[in-house]
Scaffold this motif. Sequence first.
Motif, PDB file in Angstrom:
ATOM      1  N   ASP A  63       0.820  -1.222   0.000  1.00 22.99           N
ATOM      2  CA  ASP A  63       0.000   0.000   0.000  1.00 22.99           C
ATOM      3  C   ASP A  63       0.849   1.266   0.000  1.00 22.99           C
ATOM      4  O   ASP A  63       0.556   2.224  -0.718  1.00 22.99           O
ATOM      5  N   VAL A  64       1.885   1.277   0.838  1.00 20.88           N
ATOM      6  CA  VAL A  64       2.744   2.464   0.970  1.00 20.88           C
ATOM      7  C   VAL A  64       4.203   2.029   0.981  1.00 20.88           C
ATOM      8  O   VAL A  64       4.578   1.114   1.729  1.00 20.88           O
ATOM      9  N   VAL A  65       5.027   2.702   0.176  1.00 17.61           N
ATOM     10  CA  VAL A  65       6.467   2.469   0.211  1.00 17.61           C
ATOM     11  C   VAL A  65       7.149   3.723   0.744  1.00 17.61           C
ATOM     12  O   VAL A  65       6.820   4.844   0.340  1.00 17.61           O
ATOM     13  N   PHE A  66       8.053   3.526   1.669  1.00 22.35           N
ATOM     14  CA  PHE A  66       8.872   4.605   2.225  1.00 22.35           C
ATOM     15  C   PHE A  66      10.259   4.492   1.596  1.00 22.35           C
ATOM     16  O   PHE A  66      10.932   3.462   1.751  1.00 22.35           O
ATOM     17  N   ALA A  96       7.174   1.537  -7.994  1.00 24.35           N
ATOM     18  CA  ALA A  96       5.972   1.643  -7.163  1.00 24.35           C
ATOM     19  C   ALA A  96       4.740   1.885  -8.026  1.00 24.35           C
ATOM     20  O   ALA A  96       3.677   1.285  -7.810  1.00 24.35           O
ATOM     21  N   LEU A  97       4.850   2.757  -9.020  1.00 29.16           N
ATOM     22  CA  LEU A  97       3.728   3.037  -9.919  1.00 29.16           C
ATOM     23  C   LEU A  97       3.315   1.792 -10.683  1.00 29.16           C
ATOM     24  O   LEU A  97       2.119   1.461 -10.766  1.00 29.16           O
ATOM     25  N   MET A  98       4.285   1.087 -11.231  1.00 32.36           N
ATOM     26  CA  MET A  98       4.005  -0.109 -12.018  1.00 32.36           C
ATOM     27  C   MET A  98       3.426  -1.236 -11.166  1.00 32.36           C
ATOM     28  O   MET A  98       2.632  -2.049 -11.640  1.00 32.36           O
ATOM     29  N   ALA A  99       3.821  -1.278  -9.871  1.00 23.98           N
ATOM     30  CA  ALA A  99       3.350  -2.339  -8.973  1.00 23.98           C
ATOM     31  C   ALA A  99       1.969  -2.035  -8.394  1.00 23.98           C
ATOM     32  O   ALA A  99       1.391  -2.871  -7.706  1.00 23.98           O
ATOM     33  N   GLY A 100       1.474  -0.827  -8.636  1.00 21.76           N
ATOM     34  CA  GLY A 100       0.164  -0.468  -8.106  1.00 21.76           C
ATOM     35  C   GLY A 100       0.182   0.018  -6.674  1.00 21.76           C
ATOM     36  O   GLY A 100      -0.855   0.003  -5.992  1.00 21.76           O
ATOM     37  N   VAL A 101       1.359   0.455  -6.192  1.00 22.86           N
ATOM     38  CA  VAL A 101       1.452   1.014  -4.837  1.00 22.86           C
ATOM     39  C   VAL A 101       0.609   2.285  -4.788  1.00 22.86           C
ATOM     40  O   VAL A 101       0.642   3.109  -5.702  1.00 22.86           O
ATOM     41  N   ARG A 102      -0.151   2.452  -3.715  1.00 22.85           N
ATOM     42  CA  ARG A 102      -1.027   3.620  -3.603  1.00 22.85           C
ATOM     43  C   ARG A 102      -0.242   4.897  -3.336  1.00 22.85           C
ATOM     44  O   ARG A 102      -0.514   5.936  -3.940  1.00 22.85           O
ATOM     45  N   ARG A 103       0.730   4.843  -2.426  1.00 25.76           N
ATOM     46  CA  ARG A 103       1.416   6.059  -1.994  1.00 25.76           C
ATOM     47  C   ARG A 103       2.899   5.803  -1.750  1.00 25.76           C
ATOM     48  O   ARG A 103       3.284   4.747  -1.235  1.00 25.76           O
ATOM     49  N   MET A 104       3.711   6.788  -2.092  1.00 24.87           N
ATOM     50  CA  MET A 104       5.145   6.768  -1.790  1.00 24.87           C
ATOM     51  C   MET A 104       5.456   7.929  -0.859  1.00 24.87           C
ATOM     52  O   MET A 104       5.097   9.077  -1.137  1.00 24.87           O
ATOM     53  N   VAL A 105       6.097   7.633   0.253  1.00 17.77           N
ATOM     54  CA  VAL A 105       6.609   8.674   1.151  1.00 17.77           C
ATOM     55  C   VAL A 105       8.100   8.785   0.857  1.00 17.77           C
ATOM     56  O   VAL A 105       8.876   7.882   1.177  1.00 17.77           O
ATOM     57  N   HIS A 106       8.456   9.862   0.197  1.00 17.00           N
ATOM     58  CA  HIS A 106       9.841  10.068  -0.218  1.00 17.00           C
ATOM     59  C   HIS A 106      10.569  10.867   0.857  1.00 17.00           C
ATOM     60  O   HIS A 106      10.164  11.989   1.194  1.00 17.00           O
ATOM     61  N   VAL A 159       2.323  10.878  -3.891  1.00 18.31           N
ATOM     62  CA  VAL A 159       3.640  11.124  -3.289  1.00 18.31           C
ATOM     63  C   VAL A 159       3.525  12.185  -2.204  1.00 18.31           C
ATOM     64  O   VAL A 159       2.875  13.221  -2.394  1.00 18.31           O
ATOM     65  N   VAL A 160       4.160  11.921  -1.071  1.00 15.43           N
ATOM     66  CA  VAL A 160       4.325  12.899  -0.003  1.00 15.43           C
ATOM     67  C   VAL A 160       5.821  12.950   0.294  1.00 15.43           C
ATOM     68  O   VAL A 160       6.472  11.901   0.410  1.00 15.43           O
ATOM     69  N   VAL A 161       6.379  14.156   0.399  1.00 15.91           N
ATOM     70  CA  VAL A 161       7.813  14.321   0.628  1.00 15.91           C
ATOM     71  C   VAL A 161       8.054  14.856   2.038  1.00 15.91           C
ATOM     72  O   VAL A 161       7.377  15.789   2.477  1.00 15.91           O
ATOM     73  N   CYS A 162       9.022  14.250   2.741  1.00 14.84           N
ATOM     74  CA  CYS A 162       9.369  14.687   4.100  1.00 14.84           C
ATOM     75  C   CYS A 162      10.849  15.024   4.179  1.00 14.84           C
ATOM     76  O   CYS A 162      11.681  14.400   3.510  1.00 14.84           O
ATOM     77  N   TYR A 163      11.159  16.006   5.031  1.00 12.77           N
ATOM     78  CA  TYR A 163      12.534  16.476   5.188  1.00 12.77           C
ATOM     79  C   TYR A 163      12.942  16.431   6.659  1.00 12.77           C
ATOM     80  O   TYR A 163      12.661  17.377   7.415  1.00 12.77           O
ATOM     81  N   PRO A 164      13.608  15.383   7.107  1.00 14.13           N
ATOM     82  CA  PRO A 164      14.142  15.391   8.475  1.00 14.13           C
ATOM     83  C   PRO A 164      15.262  16.416   8.585  1.00 14.13           C
ATOM     84  O   PRO A 164      15.958  16.718   7.613  1.00 14.13           O
ATOM     85  N   ALA A 215       2.735  11.007   7.762  1.00 12.36           N
ATOM     86  CA  ALA A 215       2.691  11.469   6.375  1.00 12.36           C
ATOM     87  C   ALA A 215       1.997  10.449   5.492  1.00 12.36           C
ATOM     88  O   ALA A 215       1.237  10.809   4.577  1.00 12.36           O
ATOM     89  N   ALA A 216       2.243   9.177   5.768  1.00 14.82           N
ATOM     90  CA  ALA A 216       1.579   8.114   4.993  1.00 14.82           C
ATOM     91  C   ALA A 216       0.081   8.107   5.239  1.00 14.82           C
ATOM     92  O   ALA A 216      -0.717   7.873   4.318  1.00 14.82           O
ATOM     93  N   GLU A 217      -0.303   8.384   6.467  1.00 14.90           N
ATOM     94  CA  GLU A 217      -1.714   8.301   6.838  1.00 14.90           C
ATOM     95  C   GLU A 217      -2.496   9.584   6.552  1.00 14.90           C
ATOM     96  O   GLU A 217      -3.664   9.531   6.149  1.00 14.90           O
ATOM     97  N   HIS A 218      -1.857  10.728   6.779  1.00 18.68           N
ATOM     98  CA  HIS A 218      -2.597  11.996   6.740  1.00 18.68           C
ATOM     99  C   HIS A 218      -2.033  13.034   5.786  1.00 18.68           C
ATOM    100  O   HIS A 218      -2.674  14.076   5.581  1.00 18.68           O
ATOM    101  N   GLY A 219      -0.850  12.804   5.234  1.00 21.44           N
ATOM    102  CA  GLY A 219      -0.248  13.793   4.349  1.00 21.44           C
ATOM    103  C   GLY A 219      -1.062  13.997   3.085  1.00 21.44           C
ATOM    104  O   GLY A 219      -1.630  13.049   2.539  1.00 21.44           O
ATOM    105  N   ARG A 220      -1.105  15.235   2.621  1.00 26.13           N
ATOM    106  CA  ARG A 220      -1.834  15.526   1.388  1.00 26.13           C
ATOM    107  C   ARG A 220      -0.978  15.166   0.177  1.00 26.13           C
ATOM    108  O   ARG A 220       0.221  15.445   0.136  1.00 26.13           O
ATOM    109  N   ASN A 221      -1.591  14.532  -0.791  1.00 24.83           N
ATOM    110  CA  ASN A 221      -0.896  14.120  -1.998  1.00 24.83           C
ATOM    111  C   ASN A 221      -0.210  15.320  -2.660  1.00 24.83           C
ATOM    112  O   ASN A 221      -0.818  16.366  -2.860  1.00 24.83           O
TER     113      ASN A 221
END
Length: 343
Positions: A63-66, A96-106, A159-164, A215-221
Amino acid sequence: MKTAITGGCGYVGLNLVRTLLDAGHEVLALDRVQSPHLDSRAQWQEQDIFDAPSLQTALEGVDVVFHLVAKISLAQEDAATWHVNVEGAKVVAEAALMAGVRRMVHVSSIASFDMYQSRGRTMNESMPRSVDPGLHVYARSKYAGECEVMKVAARGLEVVVCYPTGVFGPQDFGSPMPHLNGNMVDSARGRLPVMVEGGFDLVDVRDVAQGLLLAAEHGRNGENYLLGGEFVSMIDACRRAAQLVGERGPRFMLPMKVLKGIAAVVGPLARLFGREAGSFSEVALATIETSGPIDHSKAARELGYQPRPTDETLRDLLDFCIERGILQAGDKGRLDDGAGRRA
């Protein structure tokens, strides 16, 4: 939710694995080498992110790949860093796109923002990005990788992008420890008499992991979020760590002008012998000189992100090191809990 993590056996990866499992999610850790510290509840698969067919197969049903895999370099140019951070991110997004993953957290980096242009201001997600050719390769590659991921997002991948920011804290099984943790522990050992001028926004690795889950659960696309903590001068952070075990910590702070003078000698010598200058490189000094406060209110507002106090992380880091025999408690007992009691 079924999740996959590229770089699942790294420092942030191991903490993210545990966070996801504790939240009730299924986890597949993808990495080149399996860590002996990987939570036994997780699945592991040896994976080269550049093996696109194998990666696509691994991501089927996820469902989600980090995406955590990255290469850090303090060099001005480095082909391997560019390849991993830019091409690698593109391959993962396409798989991820080809595998049908719903969301990527980059997982990008605070370095993908141009610190020079933001200098003197509190940084937020709208600040200028690292596109100047004069910036070091890691900064440029992290932003370029993000751009490649967003191109794939335009074809249908969420896709949702995060910056630690400056990641530190316990559950660090690296040898040697990453730079920030290493400084804190060396200070607690009484082995760090001086510290450089400047500071970082420090964030607990466990808070980063929680932020990525949020971010996976609530982040805006299509949105991006800074995952920060507290801006602290490095000498203050090291002294606070040392005081928890009864040490003094660094006595002196080296001014940036002196450090730049050292870097002017060390940098060319390191390059002459085919090495990086590390903490005394021009890039490392520029990073600490231009670092400033971070505004993570967007993540707080939209994700519910709430980082813990720096002193709590310091206590947990040193307790972790004592438990593993990295740091000796001596006759100081366990760490002070902040209220004059032994934890």
